[in-house]
Design a protein around this motif. Structure first.
Motif, PDB file in Angstrom:
ATOM      1  N   ARG A 199       0.827  -1.200   0.000  1.00 52.80           N
ATOM      2  CA  ARG A 199       0.000   0.000   0.000  1.00 52.80           C
ATOM      3  C   ARG A 199       0.871   1.264   0.000  1.00 52.80           C
ATOM      4  NH1 ARG A 199      -2.459  -3.127   3.915  1.00 52.80           N
ATOM      5  NH2 ARG A 199      -1.627  -1.800   5.564  1.00 52.80           N
ATOM      6  N   ASN A 200       0.462   2.235  -0.765  1.00 54.56           N
ATOM      7  CA  ASN A 200       1.126   3.554  -0.812  1.00 54.56           C
ATOM      8  C   ASN A 200       2.616   3.478  -1.149  1.00 54.56           C
ATOM      9  OD1 ASN A 200      -1.379   4.501   0.160  1.00 54.56           O
ATOM     10  ND2 ASN A 200      -0.714   4.019   2.239  1.00 54.56           N
ATOM     11  N   ALA A 201       2.994   2.529  -1.989  1.00 59.81           N
ATOM     12  CA  ALA A 201       4.417   2.406  -2.312  1.00 59.81           C
ATOM     13  C   ALA A 201       4.833   3.512  -3.279  1.00 59.81           C
ATOM     14  CB  ALA A 201       4.676   1.032  -2.915  1.00 59.81           C
ATOM     15  N   ASN A 202       5.677   4.422  -2.791  1.00 55.91           N
ATOM     16  CA  ASN A 202       6.168   5.509  -3.639  1.00 55.91           C
ATOM     17  C   ASN A 202       7.635   5.319  -4.010  1.00 55.91           C
ATOM     18  OD1 ASN A 202       3.746   7.027  -3.556  1.00 55.91           O
ATOM     19  ND2 ASN A 202       4.256   7.645  -1.457  1.00 55.91           N
ATOM     20  N   TYR A 203       8.365   4.625  -3.143  1.00 52.31           N
ATOM     21  CA  TYR A 203       9.808   4.537  -3.320  1.00 52.31           C
ATOM     22  C   TYR A 203      10.261   3.177  -3.846  1.00 52.31           C
ATOM     23  CZ  TYR A 203       9.816   8.768  -0.454  1.00 52.31           C
ATOM     24  OH  TYR A 203       9.597  10.031   0.010  1.00 52.31           O
ATOM     25  N   PHE A 204       9.361   2.158  -3.689  1.00 50.88           N
ATOM     26  CA  PHE A 204       9.781   0.795  -4.048  1.00 50.88           C
ATOM     27  C   PHE A 204       8.794   0.132  -4.997  1.00 50.88           C
ATOM     28  CE2 PHE A 204      11.377   1.550   0.234  1.00 50.88           C
ATOM     29  CZ  PHE A 204      12.720   1.228   0.088  1.00 50.88           C
ATOM     30  N   LYS A 205       9.333  -0.830  -5.735  1.00 51.91           N
ATOM     31  CA  LYS A 205       8.486  -1.722  -6.529  1.00 51.91           C
ATOM     32  C   LYS A 205       8.988  -3.129  -6.225  1.00 51.91           C
ATOM     33  CE  LYS A 205       7.483  -2.912 -11.287  1.00 51.91           C
ATOM     34  NZ  LYS A 205       8.010  -2.800 -12.646  1.00 51.91           N
ATOM     35  N   VAL A 206       8.087  -3.974  -5.763  1.00 45.49           N
ATOM     36  CA  VAL A 206       8.507  -5.341  -5.445  1.00 45.49           C
ATOM     37  C   VAL A 206       8.550  -6.151  -6.735  1.00 45.49           C
ATOM     38  CG1 VAL A 206       8.020  -7.418  -4.098  1.00 45.49           C
ATOM     39  CG2 VAL A 206       7.461  -5.177  -3.164  1.00 45.49           C
ATOM     40  N   ILE A 207       9.701  -6.735  -7.007  1.00 46.52           N
ATOM     41  CA  ILE A 207       9.885  -7.500  -8.250  1.00 46.52           C
ATOM     42  C   ILE A 207       9.457  -8.951  -8.048  1.00 46.52           C
ATOM     43  CG2 ILE A 207      11.563  -8.200 -10.024  1.00 46.52           C
ATOM     44  CD1 ILE A 207      11.108  -5.165  -9.797  1.00 46.52           C
ATOM     45  N   SER A 208       9.856  -9.516  -6.914  1.00 48.97           N
ATOM     46  CA  SER A 208       9.479 -10.918  -6.651  1.00 48.97           C
ATOM     47  C   SER A 208       9.453 -11.168  -5.147  1.00 48.97           C
ATOM     48  CB  SER A 208      10.458 -11.875  -7.337  1.00 48.97           C
ATOM     49  OG  SER A 208      11.773 -11.577  -6.928  1.00 48.97           O
ATOM     50  N   PHE A 209       8.750 -12.187  -4.789  1.00 48.95           N
ATOM     51  CA  PHE A 209       8.616 -12.536  -3.373  1.00 48.95           C
ATOM     52  C   PHE A 209       8.446 -14.053  -3.282  1.00 48.95           C
ATOM     53  CE2 PHE A 209       6.376 -13.372   0.535  1.00 48.95           C
ATOM     54  CZ  PHE A 209       6.881 -12.444   1.421  1.00 48.95           C
ATOM     55  N   TYR A 210       9.311 -14.707  -2.504  1.00 49.21           N
ATOM     56  CA  TYR A 210       9.252 -16.164  -2.387  1.00 49.21           C
ATOM     57  C   TYR A 210       9.240 -16.586  -0.921  1.00 49.21           C
ATOM     58  CZ  TYR A 210      11.259 -15.741  -7.116  1.00 49.21           C
ATOM     59  OH  TYR A 210      11.500 -15.406  -8.411  1.00 49.21           O
ATOM     60  N   CYS A 211       8.468 -17.607  -0.670  1.00 50.51           N
ATOM     61  CA  CYS A 211       8.448 -18.205   0.668  1.00 50.51           C
ATOM     62  C   CYS A 211       8.934 -19.639   0.489  1.00 50.51           C
ATOM     63  CB  CYS A 211       7.003 -18.161   1.184  1.00 50.51           C
ATOM     64  SG  CYS A 211       6.780 -18.913   2.764  1.00 50.51           S
ATOM     65  N   CYS A 212      10.108 -19.957   1.048  1.00 47.83           N
ATOM     66  CA  CYS A 212      10.748 -21.241   0.714  1.00 47.83           C
ATOM     67  C   CYS A 212      11.156 -22.024   1.954  1.00 47.83           C
ATOM     68  CB  CYS A 212      12.013 -20.996  -0.098  1.00 47.83           C
ATOM     69  SG  CYS A 212      11.719 -20.121  -1.616  1.00 47.83           S
ATOM     70  N   ASP A 213      11.447 -23.306   1.707  1.00 52.02           N
ATOM     71  CA  ASP A 213      12.061 -24.113   2.766  1.00 52.02           C
ATOM     72  C   ASP A 213      13.577 -24.007   2.620  1.00 52.02           C
ATOM     73  OD1 ASP A 213      12.709 -25.684   0.612  1.00 52.02           O
ATOM     74  OD2 ASP A 213      11.285 -27.291   1.082  1.00 52.02           O
ATOM     75  N   GLN A 214      14.332 -24.773   3.414  1.00 52.50           N
ATOM     76  CA  GLN A 214      15.777 -24.598   3.388  1.00 52.50           C
ATOM     77  C   GLN A 214      16.418 -25.117   2.093  1.00 52.50           C
ATOM     78  OE1 GLN A 214      16.976 -26.349   7.003  1.00 52.50           O
ATOM     79  NE2 GLN A 214      16.043 -28.329   6.565  1.00 52.50           N
ATOM     80  N   ASN A 215      15.646 -25.861   1.288  1.00 51.42           N
ATOM     81  CA  ASN A 215      16.155 -26.301  -0.015  1.00 51.42           C
ATOM     82  C   ASN A 215      15.821 -25.299  -1.115  1.00 51.42           C
ATOM     83  OD1 ASN A 215      17.102 -28.750   1.111  1.00 51.42           O
ATOM     84  ND2 ASN A 215      14.995 -29.544   1.047  1.00 51.42           N
ATOM     85  N   LEU A 216      15.373 -24.145  -0.716  1.00 54.81           N
ATOM     86  CA  LEU A 216      14.994 -23.059  -1.624  1.00 54.81           C
ATOM     87  C   LEU A 216      13.805 -23.431  -2.518  1.00 54.81           C
ATOM     88  CD1 LEU A 216      18.412 -21.526  -2.757  1.00 54.81           C
ATOM     89  CD2 LEU A 216      17.213 -21.303  -0.608  1.00 54.81           C
ATOM     90  N   LYS A 217      13.011 -24.376  -2.051  1.00 58.99           N
ATOM     91  CA  LYS A 217      11.802 -24.752  -2.790  1.00 58.99           C
ATOM     92  C   LYS A 217      10.622 -24.010  -2.173  1.00 58.99           C
ATOM     93  CE  LYS A 217      13.813 -28.019  -5.257  1.00 58.99           C
ATOM     94  NZ  LYS A 217      14.263 -27.603  -6.574  1.00 58.99           N
TER      95      LYS A 217
END
Lengths: 455, 264
Positions: free
Chosen positions: A287-305
């Protein structure tokens, strides 16, 4: 002889909306043309699955996905528009709380009334009534009209009755939501018992722990279609992804990340998930993002899956990449974890760690974050909040001598999302899990002992 | 499909639920059976006062039945009142039992049957009172009195047939129950229940003789007061009409089951 007790073949269900009830009546009588239907709602689309003897199959999906409609069709309470339900054995369906009880009758009378309607003889009901009464454990209320019952008592009576009557297939729809914790535990013990006796169970619930613990398979339904059937953990993971993105899951599509981005990932030394599904950036909703744009977001386990289902003690890795849209000093990323009761149980920003970037970035530059969290927390469902802010470089150098209030006054908050994603923490079937603490979180602590023998 | 239950269980349910229906209807209220008896009694007293004392029909020579007006009235009015209440309540039977239908794979007709059975039991109790009252009032019992419960049963089957149809219509159009109440009033006044048939113009009397509801009540009056059996043609009509309606009603319920379940 097949061991499939239930076969659901290409079930379709459509509901029609009409401009008036009279028109609907004429249509039901076959006196209206097809064009008289004003709107068509496709509740179920081509659902096919089977249920083996002694199997517990979980059904999950967002509200309005068609789970209850499917159960009603399997139970015979609703007629499908197309498709077949082949059953080999008696089905008992505990659909919602009141389970077809008459409010003016007592608990005992309802057991006999509903029992007879379900096709049980008086002798069968006589045999079961004592154990039903004992299991329900509602005391004198058992012989009082059920209009006096609380919702918990309804649940007790309904589950108790249905779980003590002999059947081959037991269908349960959302009955664990109410009732105290002791009763819920008792219900699950009973379910285990029934499964050992070879009863097949269809379980619809939003309790992912229950799905994970009790189901050999789970199916995910969304918008009336079968999205996935198989491993419960995978089904739960897809469900969370679905809940968060608000879109249907399509593995073949969602695994195709931007090729350019993939190229960059392999070039970096910074660990980064390679094949995981990134969250939908539009629905992430900073909300109200003026300074940033999120390119990607991941929620992973320790194997990066990509993972949304963890055991206590496992590591959760949150990866996200942002692009600076406007100069804000040193970018700060923060992650907070909230539990089901909307209580924040953890929160940490990059300025609170030594390893994170301390340099200001210009617009157009990108920054990747990796947040590693050991989930020494209680079982439950949690949401992750992502926040972005900025802080002057000079302030970062003086953190040791500044009070919290002073630091906060220097931070330029930009954007926050309180539903970046959700995940669950649950005990697994292997029981190979951390047993480090009781309670909500494992606080940093130490215990010392001293043997003080009497001299 | 899933329906696993057999009809034997349904009949067991209909019988026990019918008894429970009566029990909860009358025994659970503070007045108990008082209200069950008072309501028809009050109407009988009211009609007796108005018609026998104010219009004094016996003196006008209009009474074709050799019995006191109050007996003439009771024999038709008691079954009619129970019949009309039965039709009104059973019309709502499917909607009233939606909590079962939503959660159990049951046919819709069993709830209509349950309601009608409850009223048949009620009707039998009322009929015994009517017979005792008629005897006290000087009507001589004959062997034809033994036939009367069968007419009563056919009368209730007529209500069952009607309500199998109206109960389904009521799911689609809520006004059906209100319309039924209005129609029952019209039917009531279209039959010589509280007035003598002799006051009706001659041309209409033939129509009244074949009135599909009145034939049952007229048959009861003939059996009890005159000690005569109605004509075979009327008896045949008394048997055929309910079963035709029941057949239509069950077919309608089956045909519209899918839509009924979707609406409920």
């Amino acid at each position: 002889m097949t061991d499939k007790l239930l076969e659901i073949q290409n079930i379709y269900k459509k509901f029609y909306l009409y401009s008036s009830r009279l028109r609907r009546l004429f249509n039901a009588l076959g006196l209206c043309s097809k064009g008289s239907k004003t709107q068509e709602i496709q509740a179920l689309k081509d659902i096919t699955f089977d249920l083996a003897k002694g199997e517990c199959l979980g059904i999950i999906g967002p509200n309005g996905a068609g789970k209850s409609t499917l159960l009603k069709i399997i139970s015979g309470c609703m007629v499908p528009t197309d498709g077949n339900v082949i059953q080999r054995g008696r089905i008992l369906s505990l659909l919602e709380l009141s389970a077809g009880f008459n409010l003016s009758l007592t608990g005992r009378e309802n057991i006999f009334q509903s029992g007879k309607l379900l096709g049980y003889s008086i002798e069968e009901l006589d045999r079961a009534i004592e154990s039903i009464e004992a299991f329900a454990d509602i005391g004198k209320f058992f012989d009082l009209p059920i209009k006096l019952y609380s919702s918990g008592m309804f649940a007790r009576l309904g589950f108790s009755m249905y779980s003590h009557l002999p059947c081959e297939i037991f269908i349960i729809d959302e009955t664990f939501a109410v009732g105290d914790i002791f009763f819920i535990q008792k219900c699950f013990l009973k379910l285990e018992d029934l499964m050992k006796q070879g009863q097949s169970i269809l379980l619809v619930t939003h309790d992912m722990n229950a799905i994970s613990k009790f189901c050999q398979r789970a199916m995910l339904i969304n918008e009336g279609a079968l999205e996935y059937i198989g491993d419960p953990k995978q089904a739960i993971s897809q469900y969370y992804h679905l809940e968060r993105s608000g879109k249907r899951v399509d593995d073949s599509k969602s695994n195709k990340n931007d090729p350019e981005l993939q190229e960059q990932i392999t070039q970096e030394m910074f660990p980064w998930p390679e094949t995981s599904e990134s969250c939908d950036m539009n629905s992430l909703g900073l909300r109200n993002a003026n300074y940033f744009k999120v390119i990607s977001f991941y929620c992973c386990d320790q194997n990066l899956k990509s993972c949304n289902s963890f055991h206590p003690g496992e590591k959760l890795l949150v990866f996200y990449e942002v692009e600076i849209v406007k100069f804000i000093g040193v970018p700060i990323g923060s992650i907070a974890i909230w539990n089901e009761k909307n209580i924040s149980i953890y929160g940490k920003s990059t300025y609170q760690t030594k390893e994170a970037n301390k340099k200001p970035l210009q617009s157009g530059q990108r920054l990747r974050f990796m947040h590693e969290i050991t989930l020494s927390i209680a079982e439950g469902v949690y949401t992750i909040e992502l926040g972005m802010a900025g802080i002057p470089e000079e302030t970062l150098g003086q953190l040791d001598v500044m009070s919290d209030e002073m630091v906060h006054s220097q931070i330029i908050p930009d954007a926050v999302t309180n539903k970046a994603t959700a995940f669950s923490v649950m005990f697994g079937s292997t029981r190979n899990i951390e047993n480090s603490h009781h309670g909500l979180v494992n606080l940093k602590s130490s215990i010392k002992t001293y043997i003080s023998n009497k001299e | 499909m899933s329906g696993y239950q057999n009809h034997t269980n349904y009949f067991e349910y209909i019988i026990s639920a019918g008894k429970d229906h009566l029990k909860h209807k009358f025994l659970d209220s503070a007045g108990g059976l008082f209200w069950a008896v008072f309501n028809p009694l009050f109407q009988i007293i009211l009609f007796s006062l108005v018609f026998s004392n104010i219009f004094m029909p016996e003196k006008t020579g209009l009474n074709s039945f050799d019995a006191p007006y109050v007996v003439y009235l009771c024999i038709a009015l008691v079954p009619w009142l129970i019949f009309s209440e039965s039709v009104y309540e059973s019309t709502n039977a499917i909607m009233d039992n939606g909590y079962y239908l939503k959660k159990m794979p049951l046919p819709t007709w069993i709830f209509v049957a349950k309601c009608n059975l409850a009223f048949f039991i009620y009707s039998c109790i009322g009929w015994i009172c009517v017979l005792v009252f008629s005897f006290i009032m000087g009507v001589q019992p004959t062997l034809w009195w033994l036939i009367s419960p069968f007419i009563l049963l056919l009368f209730q089957l007529l209500a069952f047939g009607i309500t199998l149809i109206t109960s389904v219509l009521n799911v689609f159009i809520k006004d059906t129950s209100h319309g039924t109440a209005l129609l029952l009033q019209l039917i009531f006044w279209s039959m010589p229940l509280v007035y003598y048939v002799n006051i009706v113009p001659l041309i209409l009397r033939t129509i009244i003789d074949y009135h599909p509801v009145y034939i049952y009540l007229n048959a009861l009056r003939s059996l009890i007061i005159k000690g005569e059996c109605p004509s075979p043609l009327l008896l045949l009509a008394c048997v055929v009409i309910p079963f035709v309606l029941i057949w239509i009603g069950i077919s309608l319920q089956k045909h519209m089951e899918k839509d009924v379940r979707d609406i409920i």
